[in-house]
Write an enzyme that holds these catalytic residues in place. Structure first.
Site, mmCIF file in Angstrom:
data_model
loop_
_atom_site.group_PDB
_atom_site.id
_atom_site.type_symbol
_atom_site.label_atom_id
_atom_site.label_comp_id
_atom_site.label_asym_id
_atom_site.label_seq_id
_atom_site.Cartn_x
_atom_site.Cartn_y
_atom_site.Cartn_z
ATOM 1 N N TYR A 66 4.818 2.784 -4.726
ATOM 2 C CA TYR A 66 3.821 1.764 -4.405
ATOM 3 C C TYR A 66 2.546 2.221 -5.079
ATOM 4 O O TYR A 66 2.186 3.397 -4.993
ATOM 5 C CB TYR A 66 3.571 1.708 -2.893
ATOM 6 C CG TYR A 66 4.651 1.015 -2.099
ATOM 7 C CD1 TYR A 66 5.005 -0.298 -2.355
ATOM 8 C CD2 TYR A 66 5.282 1.678 -1.051
ATOM 9 C CE1 TYR A 66 5.981 -0.945 -1.607
ATOM 10 C CE2 TYR A 66 6.264 1.037 -0.300
ATOM 11 C CZ TYR A 66 6.606 -0.267 -0.584
ATOM 12 O OH TYR A 66 7.563 -0.901 0.148
ATOM 13 N N HIS B 106 12.839 -7.457 -0.347
ATOM 14 C CA HIS B 106 12.407 -6.407 0.567
ATOM 15 C C HIS B 106 13.122 -6.526 1.918
ATOM 16 O O HIS B 106 12.559 -6.280 2.967
ATOM 17 C CB HIS B 106 10.889 -6.481 0.766
ATOM 18 C CG HIS B 106 10.226 -5.150 0.921
ATOM 19 N ND1 HIS B 106 9.541 -4.537 -0.097
ATOM 20 C CD2 HIS B 106 10.135 -4.306 1.977
ATOM 21 C CE1 HIS B 106 9.045 -3.382 0.332
ATOM 22 N NE2 HIS B 106 9.403 -3.222 1.598
ATOM 23 N N GLY C 176 19.865 -1.026 2.158
ATOM 24 C CA GLY C 176 18.679 -0.530 2.857
ATOM 25 C C GLY C 176 19.022 -0.140 4.280
ATOM 26 O O GLY C 176 19.332 1.018 4.578
ATOM 27 N N ASP D 179 19.599 -6.073 -3.988
ATOM 28 C CA ASP D 179 19.731 -5.532 -2.630
ATOM 29 C C ASP D 179 19.444 -6.645 -1.633
ATOM 30 O O ASP D 179 19.017 -7.744 -2.013
ATOM 31 C CB ASP D 179 18.841 -4.297 -2.413
ATOM 32 C CG ASP D 179 17.347 -4.617 -2.252
ATOM 33 O OD1 ASP D 179 16.963 -5.792 -2.044
ATOM 34 O OD2 ASP D 179 16.542 -3.674 -2.338
ATOM 35 N N THR E 284 7.831 -1.092 -6.894
ATOM 36 C CA THR E 284 8.029 -2.209 -5.968
ATOM 37 C C THR E 284 6.894 -3.212 -6.156
ATOM 38 O O THR E 284 5.712 -2.872 -6.052
ATOM 39 C CB THR E 284 8.087 -1.704 -4.515
ATOM 40 O OG1 THR E 284 9.197 -0.830 -4.423
ATOM 41 C CG2 THR E 284 8.249 -2.847 -3.526
ATOM 42 N N LYS F 122 11.236 -3.698 -8.874
ATOM 43 C CA LYS F 122 11.956 -4.130 -7.661
ATOM 44 C C LYS F 122 11.180 -5.250 -6.987
ATOM 45 O O LYS F 122 9.957 -5.139 -6.806
ATOM 46 C CB LYS F 122 12.078 -2.940 -6.708
ATOM 47 C CG LYS F 122 12.670 -3.249 -5.340
ATOM 48 C CD LYS F 122 12.936 -1.963 -4.576
ATOM 49 C CE LYS F 122 13.565 -2.212 -3.222
ATOM 50 N NZ LYS F 122 12.617 -2.601 -2.192
ATOM 51 N N SER G 49 11.684 6.668 -1.257
ATOM 52 C CA SER G 49 10.484 5.838 -1.083
ATOM 53 C C SER G 49 9.202 6.665 -1.175
ATOM 54 O O SER G 49 9.164 7.840 -0.788
ATOM 55 C CB SER G 49 10.551 5.171 0.294
ATOM 56 O OG SER G 49 9.299 4.660 0.656
#
Ligand SMILES: Cc1cc2nc3c(=O)[nH]c(=O)nc-3n(C[C@H](O)[C@H](O)[C@H](O)COP(=O)(O)O)c2cc1C
Ligand SMILES: CCCCCCC(=O)C(=O)O
Length: 849
Positions: A250, A370, A424, A401, A276, A346, A226
């Site tokens: 991000y 998420h 996750g 996910d 994302t 994503k 991340s």
């Protein structure tokens, strides 16, 4: 040269088509239906009251350096037990903390919930608002039911897969999650270390599923790091050099900082960039608000240190509003300009966005909400997956996910079209339990469960769609061009196309010229499908262009075959290599979507050292050194075909290709068999022995290799299958017993009273050097006369090297199964040979007279 196109509608009546019914060997693995009752065992989010937890302040010691033992040792249990030490005189297990106690992922959840500081637990488990979507992610899996199949030999199952070209040990990766130091002191370094150090399962009952040792030991999975990591990208990649890692981005208002991150990740060997898309602002996670979530002082969003002014790090470690909410689809072009990494998007949940993602050129999509932490009340990801997979139609890889807690969840996701899933929270629980070891335990349990569910359900989810989606494996209504249609294999393919139960719209037959016999044969199989004859040259661009207009499938069998070196290399190249490339170009211009290429085993070998292969497959490593012009030309052509997969067509569609490496083809009309027969007749009905008995090969019957072409074409048209088949080559053999080429001639005709020489005409080594001598003579004579020797070293090696291949991968990926048994193939071929003997005798008599 202008091609002569004779375009005639040959057949106009549909009577007399013979019936072809295909019963797929692989059939539906999973369907889904609504369960009438919910067993809702996942009450952990709602009903279990927390008994105890660390206080937030205990995370940060005086110097922000609390030890691992202090941080994770549960009250009342001595720290050493965490390290597996037994109390004096007390057996080491069972204890509540031994790995044996951890049976499923929710055990890790319970552990994390119990022992993590409340603020950390709350952050990890948070969902947005009422947590409806977070919980729905899990419940949706429980509504899906399998349709298990039985008696399908699940003793050996290969659970490896590839994502964007990289192999992983099983289809589960680690989703990007922030702040791993909240779970374990080494944070993301531990997470990164895990995958490459993974394990071989020896827990019962998995021993019975062990795949070949090398594969199992080299297990690997993908970790998406991340942006909000508490370790730097440099630390993460140093922790596990060589591991498969993608970087999750991000986009921040400080675009320069984002750009720098992307470029750092690429330079550090991250192999994918995950953008994302679902977090323009942070969702409202009530517990984080209540707790006033902040990172403890010793933890930082290390990758962005110094990127923002001021010391206010109140919004998840960075100043408020540092994310850029103005990001749009166009920013994918911006990212593309920064990096050559594949881009995976994503947070996609709808068919509309999936289509936009494909159009903007991403290589992969992660269907994600998420973990229910952003928009509440959106769909569960497993439900959204179906819609996205349908929209994408195999053009890019789709992952999912959210809510994956059991091996059977993984199987369901795969059965519904995901290439791989990501976890996750479970990864965080594993970390909280025992750092990298805990994460390994989580992965191991998930892997064991996945393999067990797969075995119990009866096979691999990749094969689910053949029965499930009516029409998915059909050529109904298709316009197909067959090149080399007048040849031995081409004719058989055409016959099968015309016999298809659900008729094609049109079959165009392309060849340099058609014999009257061939045309007569096509006549016999006339049906509803329109047939057009196109006579012309494969090197003629205009001709190819016209041939491809309005066609959606090309089966390209046309090729010059030359094992003796009879054909000038230039011509061989022009037809086999340039012809194939021109045809591919014509496909792109004319929007032909599907392309099946007839390749040959000679692309692989045998090599000039005569290294044998027994029962090889597509993964068998082999030094393919043959420089023989025919083999080389086919290798280059095959390469062009496979590389063309994914090319954008003129109308924006995508070209999908595959190649079938055929074993030596025998059957009715085989020109080679006829050549051997002639020699046998001249040798008083005794076949010459040109290959030693031990040189086992597995020839394929023409009806079976032709059938494989149809199956591959159907698979390219079925999105679920296409994603496995595209850009790949397959060995196509059948159940013909393994024997030498010379023995095949004999086996096919022994009932006609023919014999075979017991020995090679001379020892193999002598034969080899004799061939070399003849080649030298040919070379020396070249300025004066063109002498082609009757044998050469390549041929001697080809005929005398054991070289057998399994068709298992073709079976797995596109449901190929031989349509004709060996007995049927032998009978049909034997009958044909018997029928041509009188005319061959006459022919030989007249030519020797
Ligand atoms: C604690 C936590 C932190 C997360 N951080 C990120 C992140 O930094 N970037 C990102 O793209 N997704 C992040 N996610 C979302 C995950 O990548 C993933 O979509 C989600 O966790 C999947 O659901 P699961 O937890 O049920 O497996 C985070 C999720 C959690 C639970
Ligand atoms: C300001 C955004 C912080 C995001 C932190 C990591 C994340 O994605 C999450 O869901 O938590």
């Amino acid at each position: 040269m202008e091609g002569d196109i004779k375009s005639r509608g040959l057949f106009d009546s549909d009577r007399g088509r013979s019936r072809v019914s295909f019963v797929s060997v692989f059939s539906v693995l999973c369907g889904f239906q609504q369960a009438t009752t919910f067993t809702a065992s996942t009450t952990v989010f709602k009903s279990k009251a927390r008994k105890e937890g660390h206080s937030y302040s205990s995370l940060a010691g005086p110097a922000g350096q609390t030890s691992l033992k202090e941080r994770l040792s549960p009250p009342g249990i001595p720290n050493r037990q965490l390290e597996g030490e037994a109390f004096p005189g007390i057996p080491k297990f069972p204890t509540p903390l031994s790995a044996m106690a951890m049976v499923c992922l929710s055990d890790f959840e319970d552990y994390a919930k119990k022992y993590l500081p409340k603020i950390a637990w709350d952050y990890f488990s948070a969902g947005a608002d009422d947590c409806t979507t977070r919980d729905e992610n899990i419940l949706a899996y429980k509504r899906i039911r399998f349709r298990p199949r039985m008696l399908r030999d699940v003793s050996m199952m290969d659970i490896r897969t590839k994502i964007l070209g990289s192999e992983i040990s099983f289809p589960v990766g680690i989703a990007p999650t922030g702040f791993h130091q909240l779970a374990w002191p080494d944070g993301e370094k531990s997470t990164a270390r895990d995958p490459p150090n993974a394990f071989v399962s020896d827990s019962f009952p998995m021993k019975m599923f062990l795949i070949p040792v090398q594969a199992a030991r080299a297990m690997n999975t993908c970790y998406i790091a991340s942006t909000y990591s508490t370790c730097t990208l440099e630390e993460i990649s140093a922790a596990a050099p060589g591991g498969l890692r993608w970087f999750q981005l991000y986009i921040h208002r400080n675009r320069a900082a984002s750009q720098q991150l992307v470029q750092r990740a690429e330079a550090l060997g991250f192999r994918g960039l995950v953008l994302t898309a679902d977090l323009p602002y942070t969702g409202k996670r009530r517990d984080d608000v209540r707790n006033g979530f902040r990172l403890p002082p010793h933890m930082k969003v290390k990758n962005l240190e110094g990127a923002f002014e001021g010391g206010d790090c109140s919004e998840y470690g960075l100043p408020p509003n540092s994310l850029d909410p103005s990001v749009t689809w166009n920013d994918i072009y911006w990212l593309r300009s920064l990096t050559r990494l594949p881009i995976i998007i994503k947070g996609i949940l709808t068919r509309e966005d999936a289509e936009l993602a494909v159009r903007h050129g991403v290589q992969g999509i992660i269907v994600s909400n998420h973990g229910g932490r952003q928009l509440d009340e959106g769909p569960a990801t497993i439900d959204a997956l179906v819609e996205v997979v349908e929209a994408v139609r195999g053009r890019v890889e789709v992952y999912v996910d959210g809510g994956i807690r059991k091996g059977s969840d993984v199987l369901k996701a795969l059965a519904l079209g995901a290439k791989c899933v990501f976890i996750g929270r479970p990864a965080l629980w594993g970390l909280a339990y025992k750092g990298e070891e805990g994460l390994q335990d989580v992965l191991r349990i998930l892997q064991d469960e996945f393999r067990l569910s797969m075995a119990l359900a009866g096979g691999e989810p990749s094969s689910r769609d053949s029965e499930e989606q009516p029409g998915a494996m059909s050529l109904a209504g298709v316009s197909c061009l067959v090149t080399g249609a007048g040849g031995f294999l081409g004719q058989r393919i055409v016959r099968l196309l015309l016999e298809e139960e659900e008729p094609l719209a049109e079959v165009r037959l392309l060849d340099k010229a058609f014999s009257d016999e061939a045309l007569g044969r096509f006549e016999k199989f006339k049906g509803k499908t329109e047939v057009k004859i196109l006579e012309g040259d494969i090197r003629d661009v205009t001709f190819l262009h016209r041939a491809c207009q309005g066609v959606s499938l090309v089966i390209h069998t046309a090729s010059l075959i030359d094992t003796l070196g009879l054909i000038e290399k230039k011509l061989l190249w022009e037809v086999n290599v340039t012809g194939t490339r021109l045809l591919l170009e014509a496909c792109v211009r004319c929007n032909v979507q599907h392309f099946v290429y007839t390749s040959t085993i000679e692309v692989t070998g045998p090599n000039c050292k005569g290294d044998p292969i027994f029962n090889g497959d597509e993964d068998t490593a082999y030094e393919s050194t043959s420089k023989f012009p025919y083999a080389q030309s086919k290798r280059l052509a095959e390469d062009s075909v496979l590389k063309a997969d994914g090319q954008v067509l003129k109308d924006g569609g995508t070209l999908m290709t595959c190649a079938l490496r055929s074993m030596y083809i025998f059957g009715e009309g085989c020109p080679f068999l006829q050549g051997h027969l002639d020699k046998c007749l001249l040798n008083k009905n005794v076949y010459l022995r040109f290959s030693r008995k031990e040189a086992l090969v597995n020839p394929v019957y023409v009806g079976n290799i032709a059938w494989a072409h149809l199956q591959a074409a159907k698979a390219l048209r079925a999105p679920q299958k296409a994603k496995h088949v595209r850009g790949k080559f397959y060995y196509i053999s059948d159940d013909t017993p393994h024997m030498s080429y010379a023995d095949l001639n004999y086996e096919l005709t022994k009932e006609l009273g023919f014999g075979i020489e017991p020995q090679l005409p001379m020892p193999l080594t002598a034969l080899y050097y004799f061939s070399l001598l003849l080649e030298l003579v040919s070379f020396l004579l070249r300025p004066f006369v063109r002498y082609i020797p009757s044998t050469n070293r390549h041929l001697v090696t080809l005929l005398n090297t054991p070289f057998t291949f399994s068709y298992r991968k073709a079976q797995q990926d596109f449901g190929y199964a031989p349509r004709y048994t060996w007995e049927e193939a032998k009978q049909g071929t034997g009958k044909w040979i018997a029928s041509v003997i009188p005319q061959r005798r006459l022919h030989l008599q007249s030519s020797t007279a």
